[in-house]
Enzyme design. Structure first.
Site, PDB file in Angstrom:
ATOM      1  N   HIS A 191       0.811  -1.221   0.000  1.00  7.41           N
ATOM      2  CA  HIS A 191       0.000   0.000   0.000  1.00  7.41           C
ATOM      3  C   HIS A 191       0.842   1.268   0.000  1.00  7.41           C
ATOM      4  O   HIS A 191       0.309   2.369  -0.132  1.00  7.41           O
ATOM      5  CB  HIS A 191      -0.912   0.025   1.231  1.00  7.41           C
ATOM      6  CG  HIS A 191      -1.844  -1.143   1.309  1.00  7.41           C
ATOM      7  ND1 HIS A 191      -1.631  -2.224   2.143  1.00  7.41           N
ATOM      8  CD2 HIS A 191      -2.979  -1.415   0.652  1.00  7.41           C
ATOM      9  CE1 HIS A 191      -2.607  -3.093   1.987  1.00  7.41           C
ATOM     10  NE2 HIS A 191      -3.441  -2.635   1.093  1.00  7.41           N
TER      11      HIS A 191
ATOM     12  N   GLU B  59      -2.953   3.122   2.057  1.00  2.00           N
ATOM     13  CA  GLU B  59      -2.708   3.559   0.672  1.00  2.00           C
ATOM     14  C   GLU B  59      -3.034   5.034   0.519  1.00  2.00           C
ATOM     15  O   GLU B  59      -2.258   5.802  -0.072  1.00  2.00           O
ATOM     16  CB  GLU B  59      -3.558   2.739  -0.302  1.00  2.00           C
ATOM     17  CG  GLU B  59      -3.409   3.200  -1.747  1.00  2.00           C
ATOM     18  CD  GLU B  59      -4.427   2.558  -2.683  1.00  2.00           C
ATOM     19  OE1 GLU B  59      -4.867   3.230  -3.631  1.00  2.00           O
ATOM     20  OE2 GLU B  59      -4.784   1.378  -2.477  1.00  2.00           O
TER      21      GLU B  59
ATOM     22  N   SER C 264      -9.413  -5.608   4.993  1.00  2.00           N
ATOM     23  CA  SER C 264      -9.066  -5.374   3.590  1.00  2.00           C
ATOM     24  C   SER C 264     -10.190  -4.624   2.883  1.00  2.00           C
ATOM     25  O   SER C 264     -11.318  -5.103   2.804  1.00  2.00           O
ATOM     26  CB  SER C 264      -8.806  -6.714   2.887  1.00  2.00           C
ATOM     27  OG  SER C 264      -8.825  -6.563   1.484  1.00  2.00           O
TER      28      SER C 264
END
Length: 277
Positions: free
Chosen positions: A70, A122, A217
């Site tokens: 990420h 990210e 996730s």
């Protein structure tokens, strides 16, 4: 119990690349979890002695540090290099691209809009490349734009790589209606499109859907959300130990998909267990 796998699922290019990199550096450590799958992180620790740094202060000179898929904030990367650590960058190329877009467009005096989760690693990394942090705005819905004030009359927008393209389109349309110039960059990766489309189609054809992946996730949670639209009996699990036999009562066909950080060996364990029902 019959099992049908989605036509596209599981490991994406960036995750495969990162794991291969990590396997090539035994006795190293990753800066933050390499991917969003604890089972695979445990395997890398057990088989390759790949550890985990949670803080920059844990890193010592000459340590081998692997940057997570990420990515990490720009200043963190700079500080790592100043520690004289050996830095191995496993950031997914599809994440590196929005980082460079934000850097380039903010230097050209564009206000920046990122469609994504503010707390996702990210997005934190991508946002850090903006010249003026006060003019880099992270939104999750078109409505969030109502609270945003831009410094410039030019706007550039990117998306977190795992987000829904339909919502991104709504955000883009909103920006176009209210701003003189809007530069749109489609940074949602193809693997996400393919996995989401495949999950959507399969969920229409089965009695039950099982989505396999990390509970933290983003792309796995998106898959679960998509499956629920067509199949109310959709469940998100991390591994076979979380399966509940009662889910399968009076069901005949089970569909399976998996997030981009879910390894094949976990998927196969789940399939084997479901087929016993």
């Amino acid at each position: 119990m019959k099992v049908r796998l989605a036509s596209s699922y599981g490991f994406c290019f960036g995750v495969k690349r990162a794991i291969k990199i990590a396997e090539g550096y035994q006795d190293s450590a990753t800066m933050g979890p390499l991917i969003h799958n604890q089972n695979e992180i445990d395997r890398l620790k057990n088989d390759y002695n790949v550890g985990l740094y949670n803080n920059l202060t844990d890193v010592k000179p000459d340590d081998t540090v692997i940057i997570r898929t990420h990515g990490i904030p720009k200043d963190d990367l700079k500080n790592l290099r100043q520690k004289d650590a050996k830095v191995i960058n496993a950031t997914c190329p599809f994440v590196t691209t929005p980082q460079q877009i934000v850097k380039k467009m903010s230097e050209k005096d564009y206000s920046i809009v990122i469609f994504g989760d503010e707390e996702h690693p990210e997005v934190k990394g991508v946002k850090s490349y903006g010249k003026n942090q006060d003019d880099v705005h992270v939104v999750l819905t078109p409505k969030d734009l109502d609270k945003v004030s831009f410094k410039y009359d030019k706007v550039a927008t990117i998306a977190q790589t795992t987000k829904k393209k339909e919502v991104y389109l709504e955000i883009v349309n909103n920006l176009i209606l209210k701003n003189k110039e809007v530069r749109v960059f489609n940074t949602i990766c193809d693997a996400t499109f393919e996995n989401q489309d495949a999950a959507r189609e399969l969920s229409k054809e089965v009695d039950i859907m099982v989505v396999i992946g990390g509970k933290n996730s983003s792309n796995t949670k998106q898959l679960h959300s998509i499956c629920l639209e067509s199949c109310k009996n959709s469940y998100l699990i991390e591994n076979s130990s979380e399966l509940d036999s009662s889910w399968f009562k009076n069901k005949t066909l089970c569909g399976i998909t998996a997030g981009a950080s879910t390894p094949d060996w976990i998927i196969q364990q789940v399939v084997n267990e479901i087929e016993k029902y």
